[in-house]
Motif scaffolding. Structure first.
Motif, PDB file in Angstrom:
ATOM      1  N   VAL B 244     -52.975  -7.042 -15.777  1.00 24.84           N
ATOM      2  CA  VAL B 244     -51.765  -6.826 -13.833  1.00 24.84           C
ATOM      3  C   VAL B 244     -50.420  -7.438 -14.739  1.00 24.84           C
ATOM      4  O   VAL B 244     -50.496  -8.287 -15.801  1.00 24.84           O
ATOM      5  CB  VAL B 244     -52.194  -8.509 -12.699  1.00 24.84           C
ATOM      6  N   GLY B 245     -49.557  -6.566 -14.543  1.00 32.50           N
ATOM      7  CA  GLY B 245     -48.054  -6.511 -14.308  1.00 32.50           C
ATOM      8  C   GLY B 245     -47.039  -6.895 -12.986  1.00 32.50           C
ATOM      9  O   GLY B 245     -46.800  -5.089 -13.191  1.00 32.50           O
ATOM     10  N   THR B 246     -46.960  -7.679 -13.051  1.00 32.43           N
ATOM     11  CA  THR B 246     -46.773  -7.616 -11.856  1.00 32.43           C
ATOM     12  C   THR B 246     -44.668  -7.263 -11.810  1.00 32.43           C
ATOM     13  O   THR B 246     -44.028  -6.616 -10.467  1.00 32.43           O
ATOM     14  CB  THR B 246     -45.757  -9.286 -11.101  1.00 32.43           C
ATOM     15  N   ASP B 247     -44.112  -7.181 -12.600  1.00 28.29           N
ATOM     16  CA  ASP B 247     -42.645  -6.930 -12.716  1.00 28.29           C
ATOM     17  C   ASP B 247     -41.624  -8.168 -11.839  1.00 28.29           C
ATOM     18  O   ASP B 247     -40.494  -7.923 -11.388  1.00 28.29           O
ATOM     19  CB  ASP B 247     -42.845  -5.549 -12.532  1.00 28.29           C
ATOM     20  N   SER B 248     -42.448  -8.661 -11.692  1.00 24.78           N
ATOM     21  CA  SER B 248     -41.985  -9.898 -11.604  1.00 24.78           C
ATOM     22  C   SER B 248     -39.964  -9.763 -11.694  1.00 24.78           C
ATOM     23  O   SER B 248     -40.112  -9.917 -12.512  1.00 24.78           O
ATOM     24  CB  SER B 248     -42.233 -11.167 -11.264  1.00 24.78           C
ATOM     25  N   SER B 249     -39.060 -10.205 -10.662  1.00 22.22           N
ATOM     26  CA  SER B 249     -38.281 -10.267 -11.263  1.00 22.22           C
ATOM     27  C   SER B 249     -37.384 -11.634  -9.844  1.00 22.22           C
ATOM     28  O   SER B 249     -36.669 -10.758  -8.465  1.00 22.22           O
ATOM     29  CB  SER B 249     -37.277  -9.535 -10.994  1.00 22.22           C
ATOM     30  N   PHE B 250     -37.148 -12.367  -9.803  1.00 20.90           N
ATOM     31  CA  PHE B 250     -36.807 -13.839  -8.410  1.00 20.90           C
ATOM     32  C   PHE B 250     -36.042 -14.427  -9.627  1.00 20.90           C
ATOM     33  O   PHE B 250     -35.495 -14.191 -10.550  1.00 20.90           O
ATOM     34  CB  PHE B 250     -37.706 -14.440  -8.321  1.00 20.90           C
ATOM     35  N   ASN B 251     -34.847 -14.468  -8.055  1.00 15.42           N
ATOM     36  CA  ASN B 251     -33.888 -16.261  -7.973  1.00 15.42           C
ATOM     37  C   ASN B 251     -32.736 -14.827  -8.636  1.00 15.42           C
ATOM     38  O   ASN B 251     -31.698 -15.916  -9.159  1.00 15.42           O
ATOM     39  CB  ASN B 251     -34.556 -16.931  -9.486  1.00 15.42           C
ATOM     40  N   TRP B 252     -32.597 -13.265  -8.662  1.00 11.33           N
ATOM     41  CA  TRP B 252     -31.491 -13.158  -8.966  1.00 11.33           C
ATOM     42  C   TRP B 252     -30.452 -12.847  -7.811  1.00 11.33           C
ATOM     43  O   TRP B 252     -31.136 -12.363  -6.782  1.00 11.33           O
ATOM     44  CB  TRP B 252     -31.890 -11.725 -10.178  1.00 11.33           C
ATOM     45  N   PRO B 253     -28.761 -12.772  -7.744  1.00 10.54           N
ATOM     46  CA  PRO B 253     -28.262 -12.188  -7.467  1.00 10.54           C
ATOM     47  C   PRO B 253     -27.953 -11.069  -7.253  1.00 10.54           C
ATOM     48  O   PRO B 253     -28.472  -9.850  -8.539  1.00 10.54           O
ATOM     49  CB  PRO B 253     -27.057 -12.575  -7.997  1.00 10.54           C
ATOM     50  N   ASP B 254     -27.940 -10.388  -6.079  1.00 11.75           N
ATOM     51  CA  ASP B 254     -27.716  -8.428  -6.104  1.00 11.75           C
ATOM     52  C   ASP B 254     -27.041  -8.026  -7.566  1.00 11.75           C
ATOM     53  O   ASP B 254     -27.324  -7.362  -7.949  1.00 11.75           O
ATOM     54  CB  ASP B 254     -27.581  -8.162  -5.251  1.00 11.75           C
ATOM     55  N   GLU B 255     -25.704  -8.809  -8.247  1.00 10.68           N
ATOM     56  CA  GLU B 255     -24.665  -8.139  -8.676  1.00 10.68           C
ATOM     57  C   GLU B 255     -25.882  -8.218 -10.088  1.00 10.68           C
ATOM     58  O   GLU B 255     -25.527  -7.078 -10.451  1.00 10.68           O
ATOM     59  CB  GLU B 255     -23.620  -9.085  -9.039  1.00 10.68           C
ATOM     60  N   TYR B 256     -26.534  -8.577 -10.473  1.00  7.29           N
ATOM     61  CA  TYR B 256     -27.320  -8.251 -11.695  1.00  7.29           C
ATOM     62  C   TYR B 256     -28.637  -7.382 -11.733  1.00  7.29           C
ATOM     63  O   TYR B 256     -28.539  -6.650 -12.676  1.00  7.29           O
ATOM     64  CB  TYR B 256     -28.859  -9.945 -11.750  1.00  7.29           C
TER      65      TYR B 256
END
Lengths: 331, 331
Positions: B244-256
């Protein structure tokens, strides 16, 4: 013939030569258990990383002669294995730039000693050549605290008087002067006043005495005179607070001396440790013309009347004790 | 209710969230034993050092929840201690710049995984978005060899087809695709062809399957469909070569998101993994809206008919086995 030299842990707290296999062989020839080497004079963070990686390569390629030291145990292991332990250090906080986090980065890479500044005023404090020494800066206090936390030794060799005294006071742990002599023995900006030496010892610090011509004194040339410098410091500080820091700098072209004096901070030739304006490397005294001559230092101390135990301590035992505490992380 | 999730070593080989204590708590809530995190997208050497130091600080400040992983033993220790092991990695070789020596520097600082390139052609190879992929460069072969020597895992997730195949071939040790899906499951430049997956497995490598909307497929939304992707890979590669490698990318603003797509390589907005031109973060499927949802992945595999042993392997046991060899220095 005494076997005190062979039996002792022998430590030199500064050598900055142009390293090659022949230089590493001289360390073995001189019976050196450990040597503090210089990975930065003016280097910034990025440049210092290349020097660190270069030492990793040397340590791999010459692993029969040298071994990395990260703790006092590593020094004792080097003694047992007949190799010379290498203590990685900086002669300037320039690799930290103005970034406190870089102290931990370099500690993790193996750096165990850092001098607050080389020959100029930097973010941390002032050198002994600065007209006004404002002491340890606010960033400097943070750097000292971070070094204290991690177990990286604060080296005050080139620091100005006020920066030196401030650092002794603000450091929560003993600090070191890895390469200098008593000012009373030889007048030179790099040498240390009685006040500094007394306070250094009172806080558990050590002075490494040097035969480097500029700070040893151009008029001094004998091993007996070097032992006089040691004896002066031992009388003032106690013999357990004195060691050897030769400031060996061999195998370099004169151009390199110009670089370590001028760096990028001046376009006008600076004299550095030379007070008389000559531009080449000084001539070393006959009794110490390479690290292979280290047994001469031991003999000079014995001849001066130091006991076997005192001699063994000054030749390395004192530094070993100091590093055993100093290289450990804070409790 | 099965305790297979709680009993398993659970490993996610990519999360790049905007970390804070709440995010670390979600790792614990999801029962994660270890997670591979990202310390560089476009960062050069100097900038990556700050990210390393930042993680050292998080590891100190949140030591009740997370622990540094430098070996497979560290992952097992994290499991015993009820903490989540953090595997430090780069999604780009940019921190190495064009300096081969930086691989050892960052290995020593704790980096254990590096992706050959992020979204562009770099010194090492090409990404899956490049019109012409010239494969692994001469410097790239040196970097792979150095990573092999040290025990740093080569990650090919964003690499182009030829760079991926070259790396599989030139690496003396198994390589990884930490976060992607089979191309046959979902057409996307980031997903991997049957040829790549077969050769990856034949050399001992692993594919970490991802519910990240762009590579999972906008039309896919259920845990059962994610299990279909896993099943496709397991049929092709063998279930022991899938993780499993989710590539989770949470809690970021769109600018990031704009930053990680454009970096400094383009002045024109690049779509990155989005093939349809939208500029914000995609909406994650309901079954995986944070790492706290990890038990849903285990359940989906069990529901799909994977045995307990296969499920436990895919959820983390396979990666643990891979890292046990991959994080050791070469013999």
């Amino acid at each position: 013939m005494s076997t005190i030299h062979e039996d002792s842990v022998v430590i030199d707290t500064l050598q900055h030569s142009n390293w090659d296999r022949e230089r590493f062989e001289q360390l073995r020839e001189g019976g050196l258990t450990a040597v503090h080497v210089t990975l930065a004079i003016w280097e910034n963070t990025r440049q210092a990383l290349q020097n660190v990686a270069g030492w990793y390569r040397w340590l791999r390629e010459h692993g029969d002669l040298i071994a990395l030291v990260q703790s006092a145990d590593d020094i004792e292991r080097a003694k047992r294995e007949g190799r010379t332990g290498v203590i990685l250090g900086f002669q300037n906080c320039s690799p930290f730039e103005d970034d406190l986090a870089m102290v931990e980065i370099f500690h993790r890479l193996g750096i165990r000693i850092a001098q607050v500044t080389y020959n100029i005023q930097n973010h941390v404090g002032s050198s002994c050549y600065e007209p006004v020494d404002s002491g340890l800066s606010r960033f400097g206090r943070n750097v000292v605290a971070e070094m204290n936390r991690l177990g990286m030794v604060v080296d005050l060799s080139h620091a100005g008087e006020r920066t030196t005294l401030d650092s002794i006071e603000h450091s929560a742990r003993p600090v070191a002067v890895t390469h200098a002599n008593p000012l009373a023995f030889q007048q030179h900006p790099r040498n240390k006043s009685d006040e500094v030496l007394r306070k250094l010892a009172a806080r558990g610090g050590i002075l490494g005495c040097s035969p480097y011509p500029h700070v040893f004194g151009e008029g001094h040339s004998s091993a007996a005179e070097w032992a006089d410098a040691v004896a002066y410091a031992a009388d003032l500080m106690g013999p357990e607070h004195v060691g050897v820091g030769t400031d060996s700098s061999f195998n370099w072209p004169d151009e390199y001396l110009t670089w370590i004096r001028n760096g990028t901070w001046t376009f006008t030739a600076d004299g550095g440790a030379s007070l008389t304006g000559e531009t080449g490397w000084p001539t070393w005294p006959e009794f110490y013309s390479s690290p292979a001559d280290f047994p001469n230092l031991t003999q000079a101390l014995l001849d001066r009347g130091f006991s076997d135990a005192e001699t063994s301590g000054i030749m390395g035992g004192n530094w070993l004790r100091f590093f055993r505490e100093g290289f450990e992380p804070a409790q």
